[in-house]
Structure formats: structure tokens, C-alpha cells
Design an enzyme around this catalytic site. Structure first.
Site, PDB file in Angstrom:
ATOM      1  N   SER A   4     -64.125  30.949  17.513  1.00 26.44           N
ATOM      2  CA  SER A   4     -63.298  32.095  17.872  1.00 26.44           C
ATOM      3  C   SER A   4     -62.552  32.596  16.647  1.00 26.44           C
ATOM      4  O   SER A   4     -62.487  31.929  15.626  1.00 26.44           O
ATOM      5  CB  SER A   4     -62.293  31.682  18.948  1.00 26.44           C
ATOM      6  OG  SER A   4     -61.253  30.921  18.363  1.00 26.44           O
ATOM      7  N   LYS A   5     -61.978  33.786  16.798  1.00 29.93           N
ATOM      8  CA  LYS A   5     -61.264  34.346  15.662  1.00 29.93           C
ATOM      9  C   LYS A   5     -60.063  33.487  15.277  1.00 29.93           C
ATOM     10  O   LYS A   5     -59.663  33.438  14.126  1.00 29.93           O
ATOM     11  CB  LYS A   5     -60.842  35.784  15.951  1.00 29.93           C
ATOM     12  CG  LYS A   5     -60.055  35.962  17.233  1.00 29.93           C
ATOM     13  CD  LYS A   5     -59.846  37.458  17.477  1.00 29.93           C
ATOM     14  CE  LYS A   5     -59.070  37.691  18.767  1.00 29.93           C
ATOM     15  NZ  LYS A   5     -58.956  39.119  19.073  1.00 29.93           N
ATOM     16  N   ARG A   6     -59.536  32.783  16.266  1.00 28.62           N
ATOM     17  CA  ARG A   6     -58.408  31.888  15.994  1.00 28.62           C
ATOM     18  C   ARG A   6     -58.783  30.797  14.984  1.00 28.62           C
ATOM     19  O   ARG A   6     -57.960  30.372  14.178  1.00 28.62           O
ATOM     20  CB  ARG A   6     -57.958  31.208  17.287  1.00 28.62           C
ATOM     21  CG  ARG A   6     -57.255  32.138  18.248  1.00 28.62           C
ATOM     22  CD  ARG A   6     -55.840  31.644  18.536  1.00 28.62           C
ATOM     23  NE  ARG A   6     -55.133  32.581  19.397  1.00 28.62           N
ATOM     24  CZ  ARG A   6     -54.124  33.309  18.977  1.00 28.62           C
ATOM     25  NH1 ARG A   6     -53.709  33.233  17.718  1.00 28.62           N
ATOM     26  NH2 ARG A   6     -53.507  34.130  19.788  1.00 28.62           N
ATOM     27  N   GLY A  58     -60.670  31.006  12.548  1.00 28.33           N
ATOM     28  CA  GLY A  58     -60.619  31.558  11.206  1.00 28.33           C
ATOM     29  C   GLY A  58     -59.236  31.421  10.598  1.00 28.33           C
ATOM     30  O   GLY A  58     -59.081  30.851   9.519  1.00 28.33           O
TER      31      GLY A  58
END
Length: 506
Positions: A259-261, A263
Site C-alpha cells: 500500500s501507499k502507506r 512507501g
RNA sequence: GGUCCGUUCGUCUAGGGGUUAGGACAUCACUCUUUCACAGUGGAGACACGGGUUCAAUUCCCGUACGGACUACCA
């Protein structure tokens, strides 16, 4: 076989996830391999989730990677429009057809009513078993239906899923997948705002755009039964595309999909390009800005879930195209391994020509306010590329060669410097000053010969020369650096360093 | 909960009824380099478990466990 037509169909709800780039890549590879057509279709049927700039972001990302669509918004093509919000009438006409043939029905249940229903029964499904208890054109007396329509009461149109059918999906990656139609709910096809849902739009568009292969994420597999039913309802089953559902890309650590989290949490990019959202939390650094070469990103992504069956790891886009086949895509989820991505990029840096590297690195230099000649920078990049993984590291790995002053590492100095080395250092500096040929090879030979003649231990002096030039015990070959700097700058550095050494406590 | 999908070294994976289960990343050691890297060599490291089928199963079948996706008038 008919010409292959594939589509990449992202939704412009924000930055394009790296998994989306992989999906696009696999679609692109299949198309290229068979001289087919790669289509970009924008799935913007959810007006609430529309994010300005997202479509531009998607297109820029694809172009950065070198995955140029043959058809799509702004790319031309005979099967447009390629933005679903521009195809509203088409879907409505198709839904009317489904309504006419009895494969779909009007439903007047409000969101609130359905929510209440789900609250009472968490397993509630809008399907054949409860259809007649709900407020729809199947359960309502015929006059009542017309009445509601005339009054303009909002409604959705739902698929009337048939009873007791075995729905088989032939998936290129997973083989046969079966669904029992009674397990399937009556999916909404047309929303109350007149927009189609994904389920309707993707079938209508894939059919009308003559899509032959649907390569998409695994998250679509559970609803593929519905999709087959829809092709059947339309009478399009004989030209239905072949499906291939891709495994997910998993978090580098822990469980679940990337997920972008992850990153932000791990300080690694998970988007192709940087994205500035509403908040800092919604803003991300991209692979591009991190200093990745798009070829490395593609190479890395291609091997995440697919491999050629050979031991080759490095592939150009052309080689990927040749080697690619959907059947060789793995079934299991693939963990996002940033170390491997890093290694791929290192490979591309090592094999990139120096002038290309210099050109790409120059912008970083300009942010430092340094103006360096092309010739110098190219040579510099050549000297450093073995020790650099990402473009910005060209600075970290050799900035001491670009800046006028060197900062000496006290530890290195105290380890190698001895006051009795003053005469040897003075001697070698003056010897170097007298050299006519200031090229690494001859310089190396001359200096080492001289040291030998003077009976000076090379180990004592060479390391000091290195520290003098770089400030530390690292970096390219001493004579390579001297050649790069030129005689004047080299000698100047050596003299300044010697002064520094003399003043250092040892 | 229900439906569907998956499971080979830490990671990405090759393989496939009989193999010393192969490669790559990461890791460790050594060599090279009078530095750091690069490169090279070597080491350690895997078939989730239980039942079948079979002369033989990591490979085929069935379960179990674990993981995941989906379960919206989102895609």
C-alpha cells in the site's frame, strides 16, 4: 488468431500504484509481442472519487516508463471515446437492452434501506433468494413500476442473476475457475446517478473495443463470474475476451498487499512518479524522483511474478517483449523487494554510457549551485558509477571531487599520517608537479617507480594521497582522480592536505 | 461468516513422479583492488502439514493449516 487488443483501465482516483504499472506492462508486452494494440481506457465512472490531475499522472507515468498506448484519450483510435464518463449514453442504451430482454431489472431500494438490511443480517446479499422481498420491478405490481418511473424516483438497474448455473472462467494463469450462480448477488449495473458501475462498463467497453485479452489484478477474480454472466446476457459470450488475473504485489514486510502507506513507512517509492496530494500524508516520492532509471523499474516489475524460464535477469523492453508469455506468470503473490529493485537500478547505471549519466545527474548538481563542464562530469560519472545505486548518489559518492574544498576525516588522517612522512610527501608532490603526462596510467607508473627508487613504502604514501584528494579512505583510483582534476587542482589539493596533516595531532 | 485464489531457500523464482532441488537479490567468507566499490570464487539457506494414488511424490488427488482478495449505487 485475430489481432490482439488489450487494455489498461485505471481509475483516476489518485496516483497510479506501482502494481498498476506492472499490469500495464504485462498488457503492453502481450500486445507488442503479437503486433497487437495496447489501449488506455480511463475508468472514471465514480464521480465522487475523481481526483484532478490523476489522469495526467497516469499518462505521464506510462510515458515515462515507455509504455505508450496505441489508443486512448489523447492517443487517437477508432473505438473511442476512451474515457468512460464520455460514454454514458452507450451504457444506458445497453442497459435498456438488458431490461428489455429481462436480464436486468429496476431496483428502488435506497442506500439507507440496504444498509439497514445489512446491519440486521451481515450476510445479506441482494440475490434471487430475497429479490422478491425488495423493492424492484420484479416484485412491484406492474402499474406501480410505471408510477415510480414517472415520478422520477431514483433507481438503479441490477443484473438478474440466473439460478443454478455453473459459470466457468478460463483463466490463462489459474486454469478453470468455477462459480455457482446462486452464490452470486444481483450486482448494480447502473447507478442512481445514471453512471454505470465497473461491472457494466468494463463488459460493454471490452466488447465494443474488441478487447481480446483482459489482464488485470487478482482483486477482480471474484467478480469475474458476474462478468461472464453479463457477456451471456448480452449474447456476446462467443467473443468474450480471455481472462488472466495477476497475483498481487505484497508488502516488503508483514502481511497483505503493498500500500501507499508502506512507501512512507519504509522510505521507499511505491509510485512511478512523485505525487502531491491535498496533504503531506497524501504526497509521495516516485521512482523517478528517487533516481530510478525507468528501464530498471520495468525490468524489476516484469520479474515480479513472471520469469522467462531461463536464468536471464536483465531484460530490455524489447527482450521482455520477445520472452513474455502470460502462461509463465506465477500464481502466488509477490513480495515487493526493494533491495532487488535497487540492484536492478545499479545494473542499469553501471552499463549506462557516461554522457547519459552526466546528463541525468546534472539537474541534481544545479540544485547545489555548481557549474561543472560536460567533459568533467562525464568522466566523473564514469569513475563513480560502480559505487552508485541511484542517481542522487553520484553526489554522495564523489562530491569531494566536485567541490573545491575537501573535508578531512580525522580518523583516516590519524590512522595514516605520521610526521616522519613529511619529506616523502613533499618529494612526491614535487615529483607529481613535474609530470608532463597527466593521465592515470603513466602517472601511476611514474609515481610508483619513483617511490620504489626513493625506497618509500607505497602503502604509506598512496593512501595519504587518497586522503588528500578525497578526505577519506574511499573513492576511485588515486591516479584516476588526479587525471580528472588535472595537474593544477591535484597539486593544490595535495599541498593543502599536507599543510592540514602537519597541523593535525598525531 | 460466505465466495474465490494461493503456498519451493529471508525475498523473487526455475523445476517437476526417480535431480547433489538450479539461478538471482540479500547475507557470510575469501580473492582482486596498497582505499571504497565493482568483479570473481566459495559457504549457509527451501519443496507448509496430514492422508491417499504409485515401485517411487516436493511434483498428481483429497483434506488441514496458514496467507490473501472479494463480499458498495468504489474501481
Amino acid at each position: 488468431m485475430d489481432a490482439i487488443r488489450v487494455r489498461f483501465a485505471p481509475s483516476p482516483t489518485g496516483a497510479l500504484h506501482i502494481g498498476g504499472v506492472r499490469t500495464a506492462l504485462y498488457n503492453y508486452l502481450l500486445a507488442r509481442k503479437h503486433n497487437g494494440t495496447f489501449i488506455l481506457r480511463i475508468e472514471d465512472t465514480d464521480q465522487n472519487r475523481f481526483v484532478p490531475g490523476a489522469e495526467e499522472y497516469i499518462i505521464e507515468s506510462l510515458l515515462w516508463c515507455g509504455l505508450k498506448p496505441d489508443e486512448g484519450p489523447g492517443f487517437g483510435g477508432e473505438y473511442g471515446p476512451y474515457r468512460q464518463s464520455d460514454r454514458k449514453e452507450i451504457y444506458q442504451a445497453q442497459v435498456a437492452e438488458l431490461l428489455r430482454t429481462g436480464h436486468a431489472y429496476y431496483a428502488f431500494d435506497t442506500t439507507e434501506e440496504l444498509e439497514a438490511r445489512r446491519e440486521k443480517d451481515p450476510n445479506f446479499k441482494y440475490d434471487a433468494s430475497v429479490r422478491m422481498e425488495l423493492k424492484n420491478s420484479l416484485s412491484l405490481p406492474s402499474g406501480e413500476l410505471q408510477n415510480l418511473l414517472d415520478q422520477g424516483v431514483p433507481y438503479t438497474v441490477r443484473l438478474k442473476v440466473p439460478d443454478n448455473q455453473d459459470v466457468v472462467v478460463e483463466d490463462l494463469i489459474r486454469g478453470q475457475v468455477h462459480f455457482q450462480s446462486q452464490e452470486l448477488d444481483d450486482k448494480v449495473l447502473l447507478k442512481a446517478d445514471g453512471m454505470p458501475t465497473y461491472h457494466l462498463a468494463n463488459i460493454v467497453d471490452d466488447h465494443l473495443m474488441r478487447i481480446t485479452h483482459v489482464i488485470r489484478g487478482e482483486e477482480w477474480l471474484p467478480s469475474t463470474g458476474h462478468h461472464v454472466l453479463l457477456y451471456r446476457a448480452f449474447g456476446w459470450e462467443d467473443t468474450m475476451p480471455v481472462f488472466a488475473h495477476l497475483p498481487l504485489i505484497l508488502k516488503p514486510d508483514g502481511k497483505g498487499k503493498l500500500s501507499k502507506r508502506d512507501g512512507t513507512r519504509l522510505g521507499i517509492p511505491v509510485f512511478p512518479l512523485s505525487w502531491k496530494g491535498e496533504s503531506a500524508e497524501d504526497s509521495f516520492t516516485g521512482f523517478r524522483e528517487f533516481g530510478f532509471d525507468p528501464r530498471a523499474v520495468l525490468n524489476f516489475l516484469a520479474l515480479l511474478g513472471w520469469n522467462s524460464g531461463t536464468e536471464q535477469e536483465l531484460f530490455s523492453l524489447e527482450e521482455l517483449t520477445q520472452a513474455f508469455s502470460v502462461e509463465k506468470i506465477g500464481k502466488g503473490g509477490a513480495r515487493f523487494d526493494f533491495d532487488k529493485a535497487k540492484w536492478f537500478n545499479h545494473q542499469y547505471i553501471q552499463t549506462s554510457p557516461n554522457d547519459a549519466l552526466a546528463r541525468e545527474f546534472r539537474p541534481y548538481l544545479e540544485t547545489k549551485g555548481l557549474n561543472i563542464s560536460d567533459a568533467f562530469l562525464q568522466k566523473y560519472c564514469g569513475l563513480l558509477k560502480d559505487r552508485v545505486h541511484f542517481l542522487p548518489e553520484f553526489w554522495d559518492a564523489g562530491h569531494y571531487l566536485l567541490e573545491p574544498a575537501v573535508a578531512f576525516d580525522p580518523e583516516a588522517v590519524s590512522k595514516k599520517w605520521r610526521p616522519d612522512l613529511v619529506p616523502a610527501m613533499e618529494g612526491v608532490i614535487s615529483f607529481i608537479r613535474d609530470q608532463a603526462a597527466f593521465e592515470a596510467g603513466p602517472l601511476h607508473d611514474a609515481v610508483t617507480q619513483w617511490l620504489k627508487d626513493q625506497q618509500i613504502k607505497p602503502g604509506d604514501i598512496l593512501t595519504l594521497l587518497r586522503i588528500a584528494l578525497t578526505g577519506a579512505m574511499k573513492g576511485p583510483g588515486v591516479f584516476d582522480m588526479m587525471e580528472l582534476l588535472g595537474k593544477e587542482a591535484s597539486v593544490q589539493r595535495l599541498e593543502r592536505a599536507l599543510d592540514h596533516f602537519k597541523n593535525s595531532v598525531s
